[in-house]
Design an enzyme around this catalytic site. Structure first.
Site, PDB file in Angstrom:
ATOM      1  CG  ASP A  48      -1.781   1.184   1.315  1.00 43.03           C
ATOM      2  OD1 ASP A  48      -2.689   1.004   0.877  1.00 43.03           O
ATOM      3  OD2 ASP A  48      -1.464   2.267   1.805  1.00 43.03           O
ATOM      4  CE1 TYR A  53       0.237   7.737   2.627  1.00 45.16           C
ATOM      5  CE2 TYR A  53       0.978   5.619   1.921  1.00 45.16           C
ATOM      6  CZ  TYR A  53       0.083   6.408   2.678  1.00 45.16           C
ATOM      7  OH  TYR A  53      -1.178   6.071   3.320  1.00 45.16           O
ATOM      8  CE  LYS A  78      -3.892   4.599   0.633  1.00 43.13           C
ATOM      9  NZ  LYS A  78      -2.429   4.522   1.085  1.00 43.13           N
ATOM     10  CG  HIS A 111      -4.815   9.528   0.213  1.00 44.05           C
ATOM     11  ND1 HIS A 111      -3.496   9.488   0.042  1.00 44.05           N
ATOM     12  CD2 HIS A 111      -5.131   9.085   1.526  1.00 44.05           C
ATOM     13  CE1 HIS A 111      -2.859   9.038   1.211  1.00 44.05           C
ATOM     14  NE2 HIS A 111      -3.804   9.068   1.902  1.00 44.05           N
TER      15      HIS A 111
HETATM   16  N1  LIG Z   1      -5.829   5.737   3.554  1.00 43.07           N
HETATM   17  C1  LIG Z   1      -5.258   7.011   4.395  1.00 43.07           C
HETATM   18  O1  LIG Z   1      -5.736   7.853   4.528  1.00 43.07           O
HETATM   19  C2  LIG Z   1      -4.114   6.361   5.371  1.00 43.07           C
HETATM   20  C3  LIG Z   1      -3.520   5.081   4.912  1.00 43.07           C
HETATM   21  N2  LIG Z   1      -2.671   4.530   5.917  1.00 43.07           N
HETATM   22  C4  LIG Z   1      -1.903   3.224   5.334  1.00 43.07           C
HETATM   23  O2  LIG Z   1      -1.918   2.263   6.493  1.00 43.07           O
HETATM   24  C5  LIG Z   1      -0.515   1.880   6.752  1.00 43.07           C
HETATM   25  C6  LIG Z   1      -0.413   1.349   8.393  1.00 43.07           C
HETATM   26  O3  LIG Z   1      -0.791   2.448   9.123  1.00 43.07           O
HETATM   27  P1  LIG Z   1       0.380   3.500  10.057  1.00 43.07           P
HETATM   28  O4  LIG Z   1       0.029   4.939   9.999  1.00 43.07           O
HETATM   29  O5  LIG Z   1       1.505   3.289   9.275  1.00 43.07           O
HETATM   30  O6  LIG Z   1       0.341   2.840  11.599  1.00 43.07           O
HETATM   31  P2  LIG Z   1       0.198   1.333  12.090  1.00 43.07           P
HETATM   32  O7  LIG Z   1      -1.009   1.288  12.995  1.00 43.07           O
HETATM   33  O8  LIG Z   1       0.324   0.212  11.117  1.00 43.07           O
HETATM   34  O9  LIG Z   1       1.521   1.305  13.154  1.00 43.07           O
HETATM   35  C7  LIG Z   1       2.661   1.209  12.448  1.00 43.07           C
HETATM   36  C8  LIG Z   1       3.509   1.424  13.954  1.00 43.07           C
HETATM   37  O10 LIG Z   1       3.430   0.037  14.738  1.00 43.07           O
HETATM   38  C9  LIG Z   1       4.636  -0.487  14.912  1.00 43.07           C
HETATM   39  N3  LIG Z   1       4.483  -1.919  14.797  1.00 43.07           N
HETATM   40  C10 LIG Z   1       3.969  -2.781  13.796  1.00 43.07           C
HETATM   41  N4  LIG Z   1       3.938  -3.937  13.949  1.00 43.07           N
HETATM   42  C11 LIG Z   1       4.146  -4.065  15.382  1.00 43.07           C
HETATM   43  C12 LIG Z   1       4.483  -5.392  16.347  1.00 43.07           C
HETATM   44  N5  LIG Z   1       4.010  -6.462  15.737  1.00 43.07           N
HETATM   45  N6  LIG Z   1       4.439  -4.901  17.518  1.00 43.07           N
HETATM   46  C13 LIG Z   1       4.693  -3.654  18.025  1.00 43.07           C
HETATM   47  N7  LIG Z   1       4.736  -2.643  17.159  1.00 43.07           N
HETATM   48  C14 LIG Z   1       4.567  -2.871  15.918  1.00 43.07           C
HETATM   49  C15 LIG Z   1       5.626  -0.106  13.778  1.00 43.07           C
HETATM   50  O11 LIG Z   1       6.771  -0.030  14.355  1.00 43.07           O
HETATM   51  P3  LIG Z   1       7.961  -1.032  13.688  1.00 43.07           P
HETATM   52  O12 LIG Z   1       8.133  -0.112  12.386  1.00 43.07           O
HETATM   53  O13 LIG Z   1       9.310  -0.516  14.421  1.00 43.07           O
HETATM   54  O14 LIG Z   1       7.420  -2.097  13.655  1.00 43.07           O
HETATM   55  C16 LIG Z   1       5.027   1.444  13.603  1.00 43.07           C
HETATM   56  O15 LIG Z   1       5.498   2.241  14.647  1.00 43.07           O
HETATM   57  C17 LIG Z   1       0.161   3.118   6.392  1.00 43.07           C
HETATM   58  O16 LIG Z   1       1.587   2.839   6.361  1.00 43.07           O
HETATM   59  C18 LIG Z   1      -0.424   3.378   5.069  1.00 43.07           C
HETATM   60  O17 LIG Z   1      -0.063   2.500   4.049  1.00 43.07           O
HETATM   61  C19 LIG Z   1      -2.070   5.228   7.055  1.00 43.07           C
HETATM   62  C20 LIG Z   1      -2.620   6.261   7.446  1.00 43.07           C
HETATM   63  C21 LIG Z   1      -3.876   6.717   6.558  1.00 43.07           C
HETATM   64  O1  LIG Z   2      -1.175   8.650   5.626  1.00 42.78           O
HETATM   65  C1  LIG Z   2      -1.865   8.745   5.119  1.00 42.78           C
HETATM   66  O2  LIG Z   2      -2.342   8.035   4.024  1.00 42.78           O
HETATM   67  C2  LIG Z   2      -2.690   9.827   5.283  1.00 42.78           C
HETATM   68  O3  LIG Z   2      -3.472  10.421   4.413  1.00 42.78           O
HETATM   69  C3  LIG Z   2      -2.657  10.745   6.347  1.00 42.78           C
HETATM   70  O4  LIG Z   2      -3.259  10.273   7.513  1.00 42.78           O
HETATM   71  C4  LIG Z   2      -1.175  11.202   6.566  1.00 42.78           C
HETATM   72  O5  LIG Z   2      -0.605  10.252   7.370  1.00 42.78           O
HETATM   73  C5  LIG Z   2      -1.302  12.275   7.902  1.00 42.78           C
HETATM   74  O6  LIG Z   2      -1.770  12.303   8.973  1.00 42.78           O
HETATM   75  C6  LIG Z   2      -0.694  13.747   7.375  1.00 42.78           C
HETATM   76  O7  LIG Z   2      -0.534  14.578   8.306  1.00 42.78           O
END
Ligand SMILES: NC(=O)C1=CN([C@@H]2O[C@H](COP(=O)(O)OP(=O)(O)OC[C@H]3O[C@@H](n4cnc5c(N)ncnc54)[C@H](OP(=O)(O)O)[C@@H]3O)[C@@H](O)[C@H]2O)C=CC1
Ligand SMILES: O=C(O)C(=O)[C@@H](O)[C@H](O)C(=O)CO
Length: 284
Positions: A48, A53, A78, A111
Site C-alpha cells: 500500500d 507518501y 492513491k 486518497h
Molecule cells: N488511506 C489513508 O488515509 C491512510 C492510510 N494508511 C496506510 O495504513 C498503513 C498502516 O498505518 P500506519 O499509520 O503506518 O500505522 P500502524 O498502525 O500500522 O502502526 C505502525 C507502527 O506500529 C509498529 N508496529 C508494527 N507492528 C508491530 C508489532 N507487531 N508490535 C509492536 N509494534 C508494531 C511500527 O513500528 P516498527 O516499524 O518498528 O515495527 C510502527 O511504529 C500506512 O503505512 C499506510 O499504508 C495510514 C494512514 C492513513
Molecule cells: O497516511 C496517510 O495516508 C494520510 O492520508 C494521512 O493520514 C497522513 O498520514 C497524515 O496524517 C498527514 O498529516
C-alpha cells in the site's frame, strides 16, 4: 522465502486480495527498499503506497529487486487531492505507474474525498475509466463517508470495491464498517495499531487477551479485523514485527474477546487528530 497461506478476501468485482497488506507510510529511500523487501520475504504480497507518501519510486525498486514475480505482487496507490480533476487524475495515474515502473495497478484508491474541494465525483469517474483502459485492476476509495459513497455510486453507477478508513480499537469506526458492508464494499483498516500515537498496544484488555492466546497485542488487533471481514494495512520496518503481523491464522478470538475489544472505542476522541474526512486537507 516464507510460504504463508494468508487468508484472502473476495471483492465485489470478483477479485481476491490478501487480508493483510504492507503499509508504507514513512518507508522511504534505500532503507525503505530494504524494509519492503523484508516484508515481501516475510510473506506480504499487497503493498500500500500513495503519491502523497513520496515513495512510489522506492516501491518500484523493491518490486524490481524482489525475487517474487511482478504478477504475484499486488501494488496499490492513491490519487492525491491536487489531481481530482478528471484529466489530471488520468495523467496522475499514468505518472504513478511510470514512477513505480509497472504498467498497471492491482488496486488504486482516491486518497481523501476532500468535500470542500468537491471534485471527488469526477475523480471517481477517472478511476472507473482508467480501469476500462487497463491501467487498474480494482478501484476503490479511502476515507469516504456514506454521503460521499452514495454520491459517487448514484452519479457514476459504479460501487467502489474497497474503502480504506481509520480503524483501531480506540476508534473502531463500526458504523462506517457496517455501512460499507451494506453496500458490498470491503473495509480496509488504516493505522490498525494506532500509528505510535496512542498506547493501544499496551492496553490492558488487549494485553490480557494476547496472553490468553500466547500472542502479541498487534496480532490480537489484526485478528479482530480479520474476524470482522476487514482487510488490515499494517506498517512495520522491523522483520520480526512484519512476520508476527502475518502470524494470525492459527487461533480464533471468541465473541466475548471481540466484544471486549469493541468496548475500547472512544468515539471521536479516539480518532487520530485532524483526520475527519470532512475536515482533512492535503498540504503536500
Ligand atoms: N488511506 C489513508 O488515509 C491512510 C492510510 N494508511 C496506510 O495504513 C498503513 C498502516 O498505518 P500506519 O499509520 O503506518 O500505522 P500502524 O498502525 O500500522 O502502526 C505502525 C507502527 O506500529 C509498529 N508496529 C508494527 N507492528 C508491530 C508489532 N507487531 N508490535 C509492536 N509494534 C508494531 C511500527 O513500528 P516498527 O516499524 O518498528 O515495527 C510502527 O511504529 C500506512 O503505512 C499506510 O499504508 C495510514 C494512514 C492513513
Ligand atoms: O497516511 C496517510 O495516508 C494520510 O492520508 C494521512 O493520514 C497522513 O498520514 C497524515 O496524517 C498527514 O498529516
Amino acid at each position: 522465502m516464507e510460504q504463508l497461506n494468508i487468508q484472502s478476501m473476495r471483492l465485489n468485482d470478483e477479485t481476491n486480495l490478501p487480508s493483510i497488506g504492507f503499509g508504507t507510510v514513512k518507508v522511504k529511500g534505500a532503507q525503505g527498499v530494504v524494509s519492503t523487501l523484508t516484508a515481501i520475504e516475510a510473506g506480504y504480497r499487497l503493498i500500500d503506497t500513495s503519491t502523497n507518501y513520496n515513495n512510489e519510486g522506492m516501491v518500484g525498486e523493491a518490486v524490481r529487486r524482489s525475487s517474487v514475480p511482478r504478477e504475484e505482487l499486488l501494488v496499490s496507490s492513491k490519487l492525491p487531492g491536487a489531481s481530482h480533476d478528471y484529466e489530471r487524475a488520468i495523467l496522475m495515474i499514468q505518472e504513478s505507474l511510470y514512477r513505480i515502473g509497472i504498467d498497471y495497478f492491482d488496486k488504486y484508491l482516491i486518497h481523501w474525498p476532500l468535500p470542500k474541494q468537491d471534485q471527488y465525483v469526477e475523480a471517481w469517474q477517472a478511476l472507473v475509466d482508467a480501469q476500462k483502459f487497463g491501467l487498474i485492476k480494482t478501484i476503490g476509495v479511502s476515507n469516504f463517508l456514506p454521503e460521499h459513497l452514495e454520491r459517487i455510486i448514484e452519479e457514476t453507477g459504479v460501487t467502489p470495491a474497497t474503502n480504506q478508513i481509520e480503524r483501531h480499537p480506540y476508534f473502531n469506526n463500526n458504523e462506517l464498517v457496517e455501512y460499507n458492508k451494506s453496500r458490498g464494499i470491503v473495509t480496509e483498516a488504516w493505522s490498525p495499531l494506532g500509528r505510535e500515537l496512542n498506547d493501544v498496544l499496551e492496553n490492558e484488555t488487549i494485553v490480557s487477551i494476547a496472553k490468553k492466546y500466547n500472542k502479541q497485542p498487534a496480532q490480537i488487533i489484526i485478528r479482530w479485523n480479520l474476524q470482522n471481514d476487514i482487510l488490515t494495512v499494517v506498517k512495520s520496518s522491523n522483520y520480526a514485527h512484519q512476520k508476527a503481523n502475518l502470524d494470525v491464522f492459527d487461533f480464533e478470538l471468541t465473541e466475548e474477546d471481540l466484544r471486549q475489544i469493541d468496548s475500547l472505542d472512544k468515539g471521536e476522541a479516539g480518532r487520530v487528530e485532524g483526520q475527519h474526512p470532512n475536515e482533512y486537507e492535503e498540504f503536500d
